[in-house]
Design a protein around this motif. Structure first.
Motif, PDB file in Angstrom:
ATOM      1  N   LEU A 497      27.001  36.259  44.893  1.00  0.00           N
ATOM      2  CA  LEU A 497      27.596  36.679  43.624  1.00  0.00           C
ATOM      3  C   LEU A 497      27.577  35.563  42.588  1.00  0.00           C
ATOM      4  N   TYR A 501      26.890  34.191  37.970  1.00  0.00           N
ATOM      5  CA  TYR A 501      28.026  33.571  37.300  1.00  0.00           C
ATOM      6  C   TYR A 501      27.494  32.666  36.194  1.00  0.00           C
ATOM      7  N   TYR A 518      32.292  39.724  34.081  1.00  0.00           N
ATOM      8  CA  TYR A 518      31.822  39.327  35.415  1.00  0.00           C
ATOM      9  C   TYR A 518      32.427  37.977  35.789  1.00  0.00           C
ATOM     10  N   ASP A 519      32.380  37.030  34.854  1.00  0.00           N
ATOM     11  CA  ASP A 519      32.916  35.692  35.130  1.00  0.00           C
ATOM     12  C   ASP A 519      34.404  35.747  35.476  1.00  0.00           C
ATOM     13  N   TYR A 522      34.778  37.121  38.944  1.00  0.00           N
ATOM     14  CA  TYR A 522      34.328  36.119  39.919  1.00  0.00           C
ATOM     15  C   TYR A 522      35.396  35.045  40.124  1.00  0.00           C
ATOM     16  N   TYR A 538      34.302  41.921  44.700  1.00  0.00           N
ATOM     17  CA  TYR A 538      32.858  41.812  44.943  1.00  0.00           C
ATOM     18  C   TYR A 538      32.162  43.096  44.508  1.00  0.00           C
ATOM     19  N   MET A 541      31.874  43.330  40.720  1.00  0.00           N
ATOM     20  CA  MET A 541      30.801  42.478  40.204  1.00  0.00           C
ATOM     21  C   MET A 541      29.440  43.110  40.456  1.00  0.00           C
TER      22      MET A 541
END
Length: 593
Positions: A497, A501, A518-519, A522, A538, A541
């Motif tokens: 993943l 990032y 997304y960041d 994460y 997870y 993402m």
């Protein structure tokens, strides 16, 4: 007098210790691509990693003889001591561990100390290094961000400035103070990226970027004897390596017998390793068949010559060759450069273009033709070997050429000049440049991509170069569309993943994806223990990557290994391919050259 001297030497040879490494033995293996260099903080390509694991001392390792995989200390004296709140870690270095000899040490044995770990881990933080494994340690240490900010402002990283989050509290003990608990850090420390290097070595041999790619000095079982770029890497035992064959239980009767027979012997058992760079699968297999390789990871394009109806071919079986097949903790994918003016961006028409390309790719043909059915189509980022994988997940971008064409029509990608190929919505030329190496297997994949793009009226061009050159260009964001693989040495899905990032751009985020949502997900996942709550993030993402069509997800691949009858102690471990220091050769069975 001469006869007496000879007699004395002969008597000495009879009393050589039985546990000593046999320097007359050589393990012979082959890689399909060349290595790029030997700096733990500067490399993360698979094949350099194989060598780096042998020449640098890993803190921890998977127990070679225990399944499921279980961690054990290696350079570390024990597993980390972690405080109840998970924020303070202590790691003790095994006393009496020495680097390989080098002129920079001025004739003295150089012991590995806690300060070497502090220095080596700071190298991952140094902005000038642009370490591909910065994500292992970035934003985790108290005081680390401030030290990095100062380096960016001044242009020089201050290795001597102490920080609260990373210090040697005595000669052999490192203490880390984390901003928040890290539930995957111990497994990350399995890698050579956390191995110690000596500061005086770096300062003597570094290039302008601070890297030491051609003069490695490690504390592992082997050291570099010779590197002929594009041809061969030869390793020989590090004379200062003093570990004995490890104590462990073993699972099978065969394991127990091997462990008992080698107990107390010096590691490595075999004194030398010869790695040949043989790019094409057919010459590699022929070299194995001739007895000049001790084991071989069979190229998928040749598996039909090796396994027939699920069984090893009679030709190999008659020679006593053994075969192992298993799913790798790996993903082979094709990425789009999200900063590229043609395929990059997050507007609907750019997402539509990428999604149409993905849907036009005949993934079943890819599995059948390129992988010879030694893979399964990937429907997500995480392989089935990793925690967080979603079983039975539907593929949201499955093969559908009519839908791909309709999508392009809808968003204005049309053939305006009648040449049979579409133009961009603004009328500019639309050409997709795919990068690949000159290997036969890549040519097969290129042909499938041409078939795919032809089916949706998009012109394709090719950028063909050697893999190490493509790696440099890809990391610098200079490639529009390229295929890569990611192998993992740990069990959790986090490292897959981090490939998307944004803080991994320039390191392992080749797609250069930069999506704030997304960041944030994460970073939140990093605060949670391994388990369902973390895995739900997870999944989120994975969905973001799918919706934005950043990758053609590619395949989860199988690995087929052939081993010669004279190779001893080979036991496949999914998370690492080579354990040369534990293997042995029965020279009585090896054909005489």
């Amino acid at each position: 007098m001469k006869r007496i001297l000879i007699a004395c030497l002969a008597s000495v040879s009879l009393v050589l210790p039985a546990h000593a490494t046999d320097m007359t033995k050589t393990l012979r293996v082959a890689f399909p691509v060349d290595v790029t260099g030997f700096d733990p903080a500067a490399t993360n390509d698979l094949y350099s990693g194989h060598v780096n694991n042998a020449i640098f001392a890993n803190l921890f390792e998977f127990d070679y003889y225990v399944r499921p995989a279980r961690l054990r200390p290696a350079l570390a004296e024990a597993m980390p001591e972690i405080s109840a709140d998970g924020l303070t870690w202590k790691i003790r270095v095994r006393k009496g561990t020495f680097f390989a000899d080098d002129p920079v040490f001025k004739g003295k044995k150089r012991e590995v100390t806690a300060e070497d770990l502090v220095y080596s881990w700071k190298r991952m933080l140094d902005p000038k290094m642009a370490s591909p494994t910065l994500w292992h340690i970035d934003n985790k240490l108290i005081g680390g961000n401030e030290l990095v900010a100062e380096a960016k402002a001044s242009g020089k990283f201050d290795y001597d400035k102490p920080i609260e989050g990373l210090k040697a509290i005595d000669r052999y003990t490192v203490q880390l103070k984390l901003k928040q608990p890290d539930y995957t850090l111990t497994e990350l420390m399995l890698g050579y990226n956390w191995s110690p290097v000596a500061r005086e070595v770096v300062e003597a041999y570094r290039d302008p970027g601070g890297r030491v790619m051609s003069n490695p000095v490690g504390a592992g079982p082997y050291m570099i004897k010779q590197w002929i770029k594009g041809n061969k890497v030869i390793l020989t035992k590090n004379p200062n390596y003093a570990r004995k064959y490890p104590l462990t239980e073993g699972e099978t009767a065969e394991d127990k017998a091997v462990i008992a027979s080698n107990q107390g012997k010096d590691m490595p058992l075999v004194g030398n390793v010869e790695i040949s760079i043989i790019e094409e699968a057919n010459p590699r297999l022929l070299t194995f068949k001739s007895g000049l390789l001790d084991y071989e990871f069979v190229g998928q394009d040749l598996i039909g010559n090796v396994v027939i109806n699920g069984k090893l071919s009679p030709e190999f079986a008659a020679k006593g060759v053994k075969h192992q097949r298993a799913l790798e903790p790996a993903l082979s994918f094709d990425y789009f450069n999200m900063e590229d003016p043609v395929v990059g961006g997050y507007t609907p028409e750019k997402i539509a273009l990428r999604r149409a390309i993905i849907m036009a790719y005949p993934i079943d043909d890819y599995v059948r033709i390129v992988f010879r059915n030694q893979a399964t189509p990937a429907n997500q980022i995480l392989p089935p070997t990793q925690t967080g994988h979603i079983p039975n997940k539907p593929n949201l971008n499955s093969y559908d050429v009519p839908l791909a064409n309709a999508l392009l029509d809808k968003f204005g990608y049309k053939d305006r000049d009648g040449d049979g190929f579409r133009e961009m919505p603004d009328g500019k030329p639309l050409v997709i440049t795919r990068s690949s190496s000159p290997r036969a297997i890549d040519r097969e994949s290129d042909e499938l991509w041409k078939k795919a793009l032809d089916s949706i009226g998009i012109k394709i061009a090719y950028n063909t170069q050697k893999w190490p050159d493509l790696l440099k260009q890809g990391r610098a964001g200079q490639l529009q569309f390229w295929g890569l693989g990611w192998n993992e040495s740990s069990t959790d899905g986090n490292s897959f993943l981090q490939l998307l990032y944004s803080k991994s751009i320039g390191q392992s985020n080749f797609a250069r994806m930069n999506i704030k949502q997304y960041d944030e997900i994460y970073e939140k996942a990093q605060t949670l223990p391994i388990g369902p709550e973390r895995w739900a993030l997870y999944k989120a993402m994975n969905e973001l990557a799918t919706v934005n069509s950043v990758w053609q997800p590619g395949v989860f691949r199988y690995q087929n290994v052939l081993t010669q009858p004279w190779l001893l102690n080979y036991k496949r471990l999914p998370y690492r391919q080579h354990f040369w220091h534990l293997m042995d050769i029965d020279e009585t069975k090896r054909p005489k050259s």
